[in-house]
Design a protein around this motif. Structure first.
Motif, PDB file in Angstrom:
ATOM      1  N   THR A  94      18.480  -8.476  49.852  1.00 58.31           N
ATOM      2  CA  THR A  94      17.128  -8.868  50.263  1.00 58.31           C
ATOM      3  C   THR A  94      16.129  -8.360  49.243  1.00 58.31           C
ATOM      4  N   PRO A  95      15.525  -9.237  48.445  1.00 58.01           N
ATOM      5  CA  PRO A  95      14.560  -8.794  47.429  1.00 58.01           C
ATOM      6  C   PRO A  95      13.243  -8.354  48.054  1.00 58.01           C
ATOM      7  N   SER A  96      12.530  -7.494  47.340  1.00 62.49           N
ATOM      8  CA  SER A  96      11.205  -7.066  47.793  1.00 62.49           C
ATOM      9  C   SER A  96      10.183  -8.163  47.507  1.00 62.49           C
ATOM     10  N   ASP A  97       9.033  -8.059  48.136  1.00 64.94           N
ATOM     11  CA  ASP A  97       7.967  -9.036  47.910  1.00 64.94           C
ATOM     12  C   ASP A  97       7.525  -9.034  46.451  1.00 64.94           C
ATOM     13  N   TYR A  98       7.493  -7.830  45.845  1.00 65.31           N
ATOM     14  CA  TYR A  98       7.078  -7.738  44.453  1.00 65.31           C
ATOM     15  C   TYR A  98       8.091  -8.409  43.539  1.00 65.31           C
ATOM     16  N   GLU A  99       9.364  -8.182  43.791  1.00 63.38           N
ATOM     17  CA  GLU A  99      10.407  -8.842  43.002  1.00 63.38           C
ATOM     18  C   GLU A  99      10.307 -10.358  43.141  1.00 63.38           C
TER      19      GLU A  99
ATOM     20  N   GLY B 159      -2.054 -10.458  35.360  1.00 67.90           N
ATOM     21  CA  GLY B 159      -2.003  -9.294  34.480  1.00 67.90           C
ATOM     22  C   GLY B 159      -0.621  -8.826  34.105  1.00 67.90           C
ATOM     23  N   LEU B 160       0.354  -9.730  34.095  1.00 67.21           N
ATOM     24  CA  LEU B 160       1.719  -9.395  33.685  1.00 67.21           C
ATOM     25  C   LEU B 160       2.072 -10.132  32.395  1.00 67.21           C
ATOM     26  N   ASP B 161       3.146  -9.711  31.736  1.00 70.58           N
ATOM     27  CA  ASP B 161       3.552 -10.336  30.474  1.00 70.58           C
ATOM     28  C   ASP B 161       4.963  -9.869  30.138  1.00 70.58           C
ATOM     29  N   TYR B 162       5.496 -10.309  28.997  1.00 69.72           N
ATOM     30  CA  TYR B 162       6.793  -9.842  28.506  1.00 69.72           C
ATOM     31  C   TYR B 162       6.731  -9.697  27.000  1.00 69.72           C
ATOM     32  N   ARG B 163       7.608  -8.826  26.457  1.00 64.00           N
ATOM     33  CA  ARG B 163       7.535  -8.452  25.044  1.00 64.00           C
ATOM     34  C   ARG B 163       8.632  -9.106  24.221  1.00 64.00           C
ATOM     35  N   HIS B 164       8.801 -10.395  24.365  1.00 67.49           N
ATOM     36  CA  HIS B 164       9.732 -11.113  23.486  1.00 67.49           C
ATOM     37  C   HIS B 164       9.269 -12.556  23.380  1.00 67.49           C
ATOM     38  N   GLY B 165       9.845 -13.278  22.434  1.00 68.07           N
ATOM     39  CA  GLY B 165       9.504 -14.679  22.293  1.00 68.07           C
ATOM     40  C   GLY B 165       9.995 -15.478  23.484  1.00 68.07           C
ATOM     41  N   THR B 166       9.467 -16.673  23.646  1.00 68.88           N
ATOM     42  CA  THR B 166       9.843 -17.517  24.780  1.00 68.88           C
ATOM     43  C   THR B 166      11.008 -18.428  24.439  1.00 68.88           C
ATOM     44  N   GLY B 167      11.241 -18.697  23.172  1.00 68.61           N
ATOM     45  CA  GLY B 167      12.330 -19.591  22.816  1.00 68.61           C
ATOM     46  C   GLY B 167      12.747 -19.444  21.370  1.00 68.61           C
ATOM     47  N   HIS B 168      14.006 -19.755  21.096  1.00 68.86           N
ATOM     48  CA  HIS B 168      14.555 -19.720  19.736  1.00 68.86           C
ATOM     49  C   HIS B 168      15.434 -20.941  19.535  1.00 68.86           C
TER      50      HIS B 168
ATOM     51  N   GLY C  67      19.889  -3.650  38.284  1.00 69.64           N
ATOM     52  CA  GLY C  67      18.803  -2.730  38.583  1.00 69.64           C
ATOM     53  C   GLY C  67      17.962  -2.375  37.378  1.00 69.64           C
ATOM     54  N   PRO C  68      17.748  -1.087  37.119  1.00 73.80           N
ATOM     55  CA  PRO C  68      16.871  -0.678  36.016  1.00 73.80           C
ATOM     56  C   PRO C  68      17.404  -1.068  34.646  1.00 73.80           C
ATOM     57  N   ASN C  69      18.706  -1.248  34.506  1.00 70.52           N
ATOM     58  CA  ASN C  69      19.245  -1.649  33.203  1.00 70.52           C
ATOM     59  C   ASN C  69      18.760  -3.025  32.791  1.00 70.52           C
ATOM     60  N   ALA C  70      18.433  -3.873  33.760  1.00 73.00           N
ATOM     61  CA  ALA C  70      17.946  -5.216  33.454  1.00 73.00           C
ATOM     62  C   ALA C  70      16.573  -5.184  32.797  1.00 73.00           C
ATOM     63  N   ALA C  71      15.881  -4.047  32.889  1.00 77.47           N
ATOM     64  CA  ALA C  71      14.572  -3.920  32.253  1.00 77.47           C
ATOM     65  C   ALA C  71      14.683  -3.679  30.755  1.00 77.47           C
ATOM     66  N   VAL C  72      15.900  -3.349  30.281  1.00 76.69           N
ATOM     67  CA  VAL C  72      16.140  -3.206  28.840  1.00 76.69           C
ATOM     68  C   VAL C  72      16.502  -4.590  28.316  1.00 76.69           C
TER      69      VAL C  72
ATOM     70  N   PHE D 257      10.225 -11.137  32.820  1.00 73.13           N
ATOM     71  CA  PHE D 257       9.352 -10.019  33.177  1.00 73.13           C
ATOM     72  C   PHE D 257      10.232  -8.801  33.408  1.00 73.13           C
ATOM     73  N   TYR D 258       9.735  -7.610  32.981  1.00 69.88           N
ATOM     74  CA  TYR D 258      10.545  -6.404  33.018  1.00 69.88           C
ATOM     75  C   TYR D 258       9.712  -5.231  33.538  1.00 69.88           C
ATOM     76  N   GLU D 259      10.131  -4.688  34.662  1.00 73.18           N
ATOM     77  CA  GLU D 259       9.487  -3.517  35.249  1.00 73.18           C
ATOM     78  C   GLU D 259      10.333  -2.310  34.855  1.00 73.18           C
ATOM     79  N   ASP D 260       9.825  -1.520  33.902  1.00 69.18           N
ATOM     80  CA  ASP D 260      10.595  -0.408  33.355  1.00 69.18           C
ATOM     81  C   ASP D 260      11.126   0.488  34.465  1.00 69.18           C
ATOM     82  N   GLY D 261      12.420   0.785  34.376  1.00 72.37           N
ATOM     83  CA  GLY D 261      13.037   1.681  35.319  1.00 72.37           C
ATOM     84  C   GLY D 261      13.384   1.078  36.663  1.00 72.37           C
TER      85      GLY D 261
END
Length: 815
Positions: A629-634, A674-683, A582-587, A721-725
């Motif tokens: 059952t995931p939501s349409d947004y998820e 209009g979405l994005d993520y705040r980490h690198g894509t690969g290491h 759930g919300p912990n996955a956004a961290v 992608f991370y939706e805070d909370g």
């Protein structure tokens, strides 16, 4: 129904509806706000407001309303009763607090509080109590604002005049007497004041003591006005031993990347997008959080120039700051009239009374059957590169470089099979600076330190020296060596500055590049060393048990480790498993603990980022699943992450292309909406070495030492992608850089591609197929067919029927 609000500890507003308190999750369109229950992160209670009116609330709470809980009962009749308190303040430095229990008094929230009234009352209370300890301050805010008691509001104002010792005494006595139970529970219940997975550390006294040391003539030759505390060790390691975790000790922040800067008046901490949410939860009121990469965030140098007077001195331990960072920061400070100065004695170490000792774990050899070459063959190749540069000595300071060159491994740093050492390679000798007690008999024999026969003039003799003698040896070496000395500019300032600039080569060293390009044996080992069998077994178990028994983030991670331990050549995890629901996955770098251990349910997303150290390779994989059952947004967010993953996995590019040039391939499907993520894509990933291996990577951030992608390199492909909370999504595979067979070869450059070597199904239930192209569906079907052929065979050979059946179910073709 019109909304009711109360003030939160962080200066925000919480919704109160039918006795339950909700924290804001996010703002929607046209005045819509989404809320979740604040008492328990596992509680499914949710609410939606539109223009300050409750539009809907599901009322599916797993606990009674807060009014009942604050009064210590589940009896609804008792919810109407509370505790009444009267308080008086005595002379300066003393306080008298008495409690009178009155069944007619009520601690319930007022029936209606307008937002503006809450904010005005909150600001007044905050201004009056700005210097109070946290519990007192927030208790007074709660009582003054939420209860509507004017006498308590006056009491809050009068408390502002108390001295700090008196306040601390008041707070202690309040806790001993058990007073204000409702308000105290209010504080502990409010989840947006509590870390997701760690306790808040009160750092005020530590910071004060450090500032005293900054002015002490005993510990600094001249007073300094600021002190820098990097998160790295003397080898500039990303992951460090407990004894080097100075940043955590002084700040409470546990991320692997950060820098603290403490002046005589302020304290600030810089970290990147992976740790924004974590830092918000872990830093107390003594710290400013500086979000690197966000427009408007000053660099450390810019901030210091702004807050310090001209002529100020900024100190740092010269052993734990890279030379290139020293140069850049020193130049910035000089431009505004300040100076960067070395402080030989680490000031944090002086405060850290129970600092753990330097690890002294055994060093063991890695057979050539895994390494692909003997250490002697590697040294011969390195010396060829040294001759090209006219270097008479090469100084290695990075722990994984030393381990790779000498085919040695250790366990001095958790999850990373490295050991504390330095190595100097000359054209005639090798010097290994490591404490003798760490070398077991097998290692002595491996290095020919046990008097086993070796030609003395072969140039392959190793001389062992004590670890702490590296500085003295380097001083001596500078006076003895006729040629140039090759040392990375990312080595510590203490070491690099010993070598005159005229004798110094600071280009990326040959070991750094050779380690990154895997030989054929290492590649074959890395193909074998994946977690596919264990993960298929794990997800089959998870699907079966999720509705039958209570599974938590920690118990899920432990079960996964059980499955992995059964695999050949298993050594241990390559990093702490990110088991997040759930919300912990956004961290982004969440880590469950006993205090924050969320239950997994079929109603939300579960993210598992995990990796293993095997003797024949290092793994790193992330899968995101929904067991209900995931939501349409998820589904849309997940599909766009998968599209980005496929884009990068399918890329063809010229030889030596920098990873920075490919990063947007993975982000485009998210950017499109209009979405994005705040980490690198690969290491980069090591071969039974560090799971994060430089200098290659795929990121928006420029790396000056990036040599460009070349065949044999292994990296991760992990958009997210991370939706805070609410939820987090990441799909990660390891990919091998190989030569592409293109129709043309413009400029005779040679063109490259990625081969995916991680083979675990990507959940299709979370996909929205309407967003996928035919080519993307074809890629997924082909990938899943490979999973069936390779992993299915291994599962059948090991007799793992449950895992095999799950694999076949999850790899049904989409096309």
């Amino acid at each position: 129904m019109e909304c009711q609000y109360v003030a939160t500890q962080r200066g925000g507003v919480a919704l109160v509806f039918e006795g339950h308190r909700y924290n804001k999750v996010r703002d929607g369109k046209d005045g819509t706000v989404y809320w979740r229950c604040s008492r328990d992160r596992q509680c499914p209670g949710r609410a939606v407001t539109v223009n300050n009116r409750v539009k809907k609330a599901n009322n599916k709470h797993n606990h009674p309303p807060e009014a009942m809980l604050r009064n210590g009962t589940n009896n609804s009749a008792s919810a109407a009763a509370g505790s009444g308190y009267s308080a008086s303040v005595g002379p300066m430095g003393s306080s008298n607090v008495s409690a009178q229990h009155d069944s007619s008094a009520s601690m319930r929230l007022p029936s209606s509080i307008a937002i503006q009234e809450v904010l005005e009352a909150q600001n007044a209370a905050a201004a009056a109590a700005a210097s109070l300890p946290a519990i007192v301050t927030e208790t007074l805010k709660y009582l003054a604002v939420a209860s509507g008691n004017q006498q308590m509001a006056a009491f809050a104002s009068s408390m502002a005049s108390l001295s700090s010792p008196a306040l601390e005494s008041f707070e202690r006595s309040m806790g001993r007497a058990g007073l204000l139970p409702g308000a105290i529970e209010y504080l502990s219940d409010s989840s947006d004041e509590q870390p997701l997975n760690m306790a808040l550390k009160n750092t005020g006294q530590l910071v004060k003591k450090l500032r005293d040391l900054m002015k002490s003539a005993t510990h600094v030759s001249e007073a300094i006005q600021a002190y820098i505390i990097p998160s790295v060790d003397a080898h500039q390691s990303e992951y460090i031993a407990e004894c080097d975790n100075r940043l955590r000790f002084i700040s409470g922040f546990t991320g692997s990347c950060g820098t603290a800067v403490i002046t005589l008046d302020e304290a600030a901490l810089w970290t990147d997008g992976r740790y924004f949410l974590q830092a918000e939860k872990q830093l107390d009121q003594n710290w400013l959080l500086m979000r690197e990469g966000i427009p408007g965030t000053p660099t450390q140098g810019e901030w210091l120039c702004k807050v310090l007077s001209s002529g100020s001195r900024v100190g740092v331990d010269p052993m734990i700051i890279p030379f290139n960072q020293w140069q850049s920061l020193s130049s910035q400070l000089e431009n505004c009239g300040n100076s960067l100065v070395p402080v030989a004695q680490n000031l944090v170490d002086l405060l850290w009374e129970e600092r753990p000792p330097l690890p002294a774990n055994a060093v063991f050899p890695l057979p050539a059957s895994f390494a692909g070459q003997t250490w002697q063959e590697k040294v011969v190749e390195v010396r060829k590169e040294m001759n090209k540069k006219q270097a008479s000595a090469l100084v290695l300071t990075a722990l994984d470089e030393i381990a790779w060159l000498l085919n040695l491994r250790g366990s001095d740093i958790d999850y990373n099979p490295v050991f504390f050492a330095y190595c100097v390679v000359t054209l005639d000798n090798l010097y290994l600076f490591v404490d003798e007690g760490k070398l077991i008999p097998e290692t002595l024999k491996h290095l020919h330190l046990d008097a086993s026969p070796i030609h003395e003039n072969s140039g392959l003799l190793i001389e062992q020296r004590p670890y702490k003698l590296i500085l003295d040896f380097l001083k001596w070496s500078v006076s003895q060596q006729q040629g140039k000395i090759w040392i990375s500019n990312q080595s510590s300032y203490s070491l690099v500055s010993l070598i005159p600039q005229s004798k110094r080569i600071t280009d990326p060293n040959p070991v750094l590049i050779k380690k990154t390009i895997k030989n054929s044996v290492e590649i074959e080992c890395m193909r074998r060393a994946h977690d596919a069998v264990a993960l298929c077994e794990f997800f089959a178990w998870l699907e079966e048990e999720i509705t039958k028994s209570e599974i938590t983030e920690l118990s899920a991670a432990a079960k996964l480790e059980e499955f992995r331990k059964t695999q050949e050549e298993y050594v241990g995890p390559s990093f702490p498993t990110i088991s997040a629901s759930g919300p912990n996955a956004a961290v982004i770098h969440y880590r469950p603990t006993e205090k924050a251990n969320r239950r997994l349910t079929p109603n939300e997303i579960y993210l598992c980022d995990t990796g293993t150290q095997y003797r024949d390779g290092t793994t790193d994989i992330t899968r995101t699943v929904h067991l209900g059952t995931p939501s349409d947004y998820e589904k849309e967010c997940y599909t766009r992450v998968v599209k980005g993953h496929i884009n990068l996995a399918s890329a063809i590019f010229p030889n030596l292309t920098k990873g920075q040039m490919l990063d947007s391939f993975a982000r485009k499907p998210l950017w499109d909406v209009g979405l994005d993520y705040r980490h690198g894509t690969g290491h980069g990933v090591g071969m039974f070495l560090n799971v994060h291996e430089g200098p290659v990577g795929i990121s928006l951030r420029y790396r000056s030492d990036d040599p460009g992608l070349q065949p044999g390199m292994i990296l991760s492909n992990e958009p997210g992608f991370y939706e805070d909370g609410q939820f987090g999504i990441r799909i990660e595979n390891l990919v091998l850089v190989t030569k592409a067979d293109t129709k043309y070869n413009f400029g005779n450059k040679d063109y490259l591609k990625f081969e995916t070597i991680t083979l675990v199904p990507i959940q299709t239930k979370l996909l929205d197929p309407s967003l996928l192209t035919e080519e993307e569906i074809e890629w997924l079907d082909s990938y899943h067919q490979t999973c069936r052929e390779v992993v299915g065979k291994a599962l059948k050979e090991q007799g793992r029927t449950n895992g095999y059946q799950w694999l076949m179910k999850e790899t049904q073709p989409l096309g």
